[in-house]
Design a protein around this motif. Structure first.
Motif, PDB file in Angstrom:
ATOM      1  N   SER A  70      -3.342   3.338  -1.450  1.00 28.86           N
ATOM      2  CA  SER A  70      -4.665   2.828  -1.798  1.00 28.86           C
ATOM      3  C   SER A  70      -5.396   2.460  -0.502  1.00 28.86           C
ATOM      4  O   SER A  70      -4.786   2.400   0.570  1.00 28.86           O
ATOM      5  N   ARG A 127      -1.241  -2.567  -1.977  1.00 26.32           N
ATOM      6  CA  ARG A 127      -1.030  -3.805  -1.209  1.00 26.32           C
ATOM      7  C   ARG A 127       0.260  -4.496  -1.642  1.00 26.32           C
ATOM      8  O   ARG A 127       0.906  -5.193  -0.857  1.00 26.32           O
ATOM      9  N   SER A 187      -3.336  -2.059  -7.944  1.00 25.16           N
ATOM     10  CA  SER A 187      -3.913  -2.757  -9.095  1.00 25.16           C
ATOM     11  C   SER A 187      -4.656  -1.810 -10.034  1.00 25.16           C
ATOM     12  O   SER A 187      -4.688  -2.021 -11.240  1.00 25.16           O
ATOM     13  N   THR A 221     -13.412   6.932  -1.625  1.00 27.23           N
ATOM     14  CA  THR A 221     -13.739   7.172  -0.223  1.00 27.23           C
ATOM     15  C   THR A 221     -12.551   7.786   0.510  1.00 27.23           C
ATOM     16  O   THR A 221     -12.551   7.875   1.738  1.00 27.23           O
ATOM     17  N   ASN A 259       4.071  -2.308 -11.474  1.00 23.12           N
ATOM     18  CA  ASN A 259       3.251  -3.439 -11.033  1.00 23.12           C
ATOM     19  C   ASN A 259       3.817  -4.719 -11.633  1.00 23.12           C
ATOM     20  O   ASN A 259       4.257  -4.739 -12.779  1.00 23.12           O
TER      21      ASN A 259
HETATM   22  C1  LIG Z   1     -17.410   1.422  -1.898  1.00 23.32           C
HETATM   23  C2  LIG Z   1     -15.944   1.223  -2.079  1.00 23.32           C
HETATM   24  C3  LIG Z   1     -15.090   2.312  -1.939  1.00 23.32           C
HETATM   25  C4  LIG Z   1     -13.708   2.151  -2.135  1.00 23.32           C
HETATM   26  N1  LIG Z   1     -12.882   3.252  -2.013  1.00 23.32           N
HETATM   27  C5  LIG Z   1     -11.579   3.104  -2.297  1.00 23.32           C
HETATM   28  C6  LIG Z   1     -10.704   4.225  -2.245  1.00 23.32           C
HETATM   29  O1  LIG Z   1     -11.080   5.358  -1.905  1.00 23.32           O
HETATM   30  N2  LIG Z   1      -9.412   4.046  -2.582  1.00 23.32           N
HETATM   31  C7  LIG Z   1      -8.910   2.815  -2.952  1.00 23.32           C
HETATM   32  O2  LIG Z   1      -7.707   2.738  -3.242  1.00 23.32           O
HETATM   33  N3  LIG Z   1      -9.713   1.744  -2.967  1.00 23.32           N
HETATM   34  C8  LIG Z   1     -11.020   1.851  -2.636  1.00 23.32           C
HETATM   35  N4  LIG Z   1     -11.814   0.751  -2.637  1.00 23.32           N
HETATM   36  C9  LIG Z   1     -11.155  -0.590  -2.734  1.00 23.32           C
HETATM   37  C10 LIG Z   1     -10.814  -0.979  -4.139  1.00 23.32           C
HETATM   38  O3  LIG Z   1     -11.907  -1.622  -4.745  1.00 23.32           O
HETATM   39  C11 LIG Z   1      -9.606  -1.938  -4.145  1.00 23.32           C
HETATM   40  O4  LIG Z   1      -9.909  -3.039  -3.326  1.00 23.32           O
HETATM   41  C12 LIG Z   1      -8.307  -1.320  -3.643  1.00 23.32           C
HETATM   42  O5  LIG Z   1      -8.066  -0.108  -4.344  1.00 23.32           O
HETATM   43  C13 LIG Z   1      -7.164  -2.283  -3.898  1.00 23.32           C
HETATM   44  O6  LIG Z   1      -5.984  -1.744  -3.423  1.00 23.32           O
HETATM   45  P1  LIG Z   1      -4.581  -2.167  -4.049  1.00 23.32           P
HETATM   46  O7  LIG Z   1      -4.571  -1.826  -5.507  1.00 23.32           O
HETATM   47  O8  LIG Z   1      -3.524  -1.563  -3.208  1.00 23.32           O
HETATM   48  O9  LIG Z   1      -4.539  -3.745  -3.803  1.00 23.32           O
HETATM   49  P2  LIG Z   1      -4.726  -4.956  -4.789  1.00 23.32           P
HETATM   50  O10 LIG Z   1      -5.937  -4.815  -5.622  1.00 23.32           O
HETATM   51  O11 LIG Z   1      -4.592  -6.177  -3.952  1.00 23.32           O
HETATM   52  O12 LIG Z   1      -3.485  -4.849  -5.777  1.00 23.32           O
HETATM   53  C14 LIG Z   1      -2.154  -5.067  -5.429  1.00 23.32           C
HETATM   54  C15 LIG Z   1      -1.332  -4.954  -6.701  1.00 23.32           C
HETATM   55  O13 LIG Z   1       0.044  -5.013  -6.364  1.00 23.32           O
HETATM   56  C16 LIG Z   1       0.710  -5.795  -7.381  1.00 23.32           C
HETATM   57  N5  LIG Z   1       1.930  -6.299  -6.749  1.00 23.32           N
HETATM   58  C17 LIG Z   1       2.054  -7.240  -5.781  1.00 23.32           C
HETATM   59  N6  LIG Z   1       3.338  -7.363  -5.387  1.00 23.32           N
HETATM   60  C18 LIG Z   1       4.050  -6.474  -6.129  1.00 23.32           C
HETATM   61  C19 LIG Z   1       5.428  -6.101  -6.190  1.00 23.32           C
HETATM   62  N7  LIG Z   1       6.344  -6.653  -5.372  1.00 23.32           N
HETATM   63  N8  LIG Z   1       5.804  -5.145  -7.084  1.00 23.32           N
HETATM   64  C20 LIG Z   1       4.908  -4.568  -7.914  1.00 23.32           C
HETATM   65  N9  LIG Z   1       3.586  -4.871  -7.892  1.00 23.32           N
HETATM   66  C21 LIG Z   1       3.166  -5.797  -7.011  1.00 23.32           C
HETATM   67  C22 LIG Z   1      -0.278  -6.832  -7.788  1.00 23.32           C
HETATM   68  O14 LIG Z   1      -0.010  -7.306  -9.101  1.00 23.32           O
HETATM   69  C23 LIG Z   1      -1.598  -6.077  -7.707  1.00 23.32           C
HETATM   70  O15 LIG Z   1      -1.930  -5.484  -8.962  1.00 23.32           O
HETATM   71  C24 LIG Z   1     -13.181   0.874  -2.445  1.00 23.32           C
HETATM   72  C25 LIG Z   1     -14.047  -0.212  -2.581  1.00 23.32           C
HETATM   73  C26 LIG Z   1     -15.415  -0.047  -2.401  1.00 23.32           C
HETATM   74  C27 LIG Z   1     -16.341  -1.228  -2.572  1.00 23.32           C
END
Ligand SMILES: Cc1cc2nc3c(=O)[nH]c(=O)nc-3n(C[C@H](O)[C@H](O)[C@H](O)COP(=O)(O)OP(=O)(O)OC[C@H]3O[C@@H](n4cnc5c(N)ncnc54)[C@H](O)[C@@H]3O)c2cc1C
Length: 329
Positions: free
Chosen positions: A237, A212, A270, A255, A289
């Protein structure tokens, strides 16, 4: 185990299955037997043996040229009848998911689908198959103590293939599964290959993975550039898939797909547990990150705290320079 080939090409999952089957068979003191079905597929047997199979049962028949449920089911059922294996493994691919339930039903045995790990239970020697359950919120370990063979489909990318050892010796058995034209219960009139280039992130050696933190669908250029110099692929992700920034086929995680590239670059991810489940077995993990407390750093071999939009272009430039220097040597 069922060996998957498509148009005469072994699928990577088959070699992963042999690697896992080898580990289980060694623990049980049994043999690894690969079932290979198709037309003119004898050339693939050497690769199966060098990767760990003791025996390859080949059903070579014009009837089995293209995958069709009935002839393949009949062949595998007949091989099982002949060799009476304790365990039968399939890839959790579209073919494996079609075939395995049919075979299990014909043998009146259980099947654990879509497993992420396999183990042998001490004392009983039963197969313990683990898979996500209840929407991925728990991991369930399932055994089939009363019926044989024990059957599982295994997700591609989860198990590790063994390095090929060309000196390994094995036996090839040409097996007559008594296939006839009558076994073709459907007629394939035409095979149309999808022309859009589907990306298979499970096969990539390098993944530049977006989270994200990338910030939007129009902000992927630094990741694309980095992936291009590393001859890699962009994955993501679930947050990026749910936001519609990347197609579902590129999702890494519980998933999504389980990946094991040589290099996994987590950019703005994250490191949620569901994401880690799909990538923590990668050979080398680099995380970029902004947040020094992000859990992704706990699994990273190298962590860079910073804005990915500043860090990635610098990394790309440095790699380009190094590649140029290497080329001019
Ligand atoms: C049953 C279930 C199954 C799931 N299956 C999956 C799956 O298969 N795969 C999966 O990925 N998730 C899955 N999830 C979701 C998972 O729990 C997280 O919500 C998801 O992985 C978060 O994605 P993210 O790390 O991209 O986003 P976030 O958690 O929002 O993290 C974003 C990160 O980006 C960093 N950031 C922001 N801006 C910048 C920048 N400019 N430069 C550097 N860093 C920055 C932030 O510090 C933060 O750490 C599942 C959840 C459930 C409940």
């Amino acid at each position: 185990m069922f060996t998957e080939q498509r148009t005469g090409e072994l699928q990577k999952v088959s070699l992963e299955l042999i690697g896992e089957a080898r580990r289980l068979a060694d623990e049980l003191g049994q043999e690894v037997i690969a079932g290979l079905i198709g037309k003119d597929v004898a050339g693939l047997t050497g690769g199966l043996i060098s990767h760990g199979a003791d025996k390859v049962y080949v059903v070579d028949s014009p009837v089995a040229e293209l995958y069709m449920t009935e002839p393949y089911t009949k062949s595998i059922v007949a091989i099982i009848e002949e060799v009476k294996p304790a365990i039968v493994l399939f890839g959790a691919t579209s073919i494996g998911r079609d075939l395995a339930p049919r075979v299990a039903a014909r043998w009146h045995t259980g099947l654990v689908a879509d497993c992420t790990s396999l183990a042998i239970e001490e004392g009983t020697g039963n197969l313990l198959s683990t898979r996500p359950a209840f929407g991925g919120n728990i991991m369930a370990t399932i055994a089939c103590p009363d019926f044989r063979p024990q059957m599982s489909t295994v997700r591609p990318g989860v198990m590790q293939k063994l390095d090929a050892d060309p000196s390994r010796k094995g036996e090839v058995i040409n097996f007559d599964a008594k296939l006839t034209e009558a076994d073709k219960t459907v007629e394939i009139i035409e095979e149309v290959r999808e022309t859009t280039k589907r990306v298979n992130i499970e096969e990539a050696d390098v993944l530049v993975s977006a989270g994200r933190g990338v910030g939007g669908p129009d902000k992927f250029q630094p990741l694309e550039d980095l992936a291009a110099v590393l001859k890699g692929t962009v994955s993501g992700s679930r947050a990026t898939i749910d936001s519609g920034w990347l197609p579902k086929e590129r999702q890494v995680g519980q998933t999504g797909k389980t990946v094991r590239p040589q290099l996994y670059m987590a950019c703005g991810i994250s490191g949620a547990i569901q994401h880690l489940a799909g990538m923590e077995e990668s050979d080398f993990i680099v995380a970029v990150n902004k947040n020094p407390e992000a859990p992704i750093f706990e699994v990273a071999d190298i962590g860079v705290v910073g804005d990915l939009h500043k860090v990635l272009p610098l990394v790309t430039e440095e790699i380009k320079k190094a590649q140029l220097a290497e080329a001019n040597k």
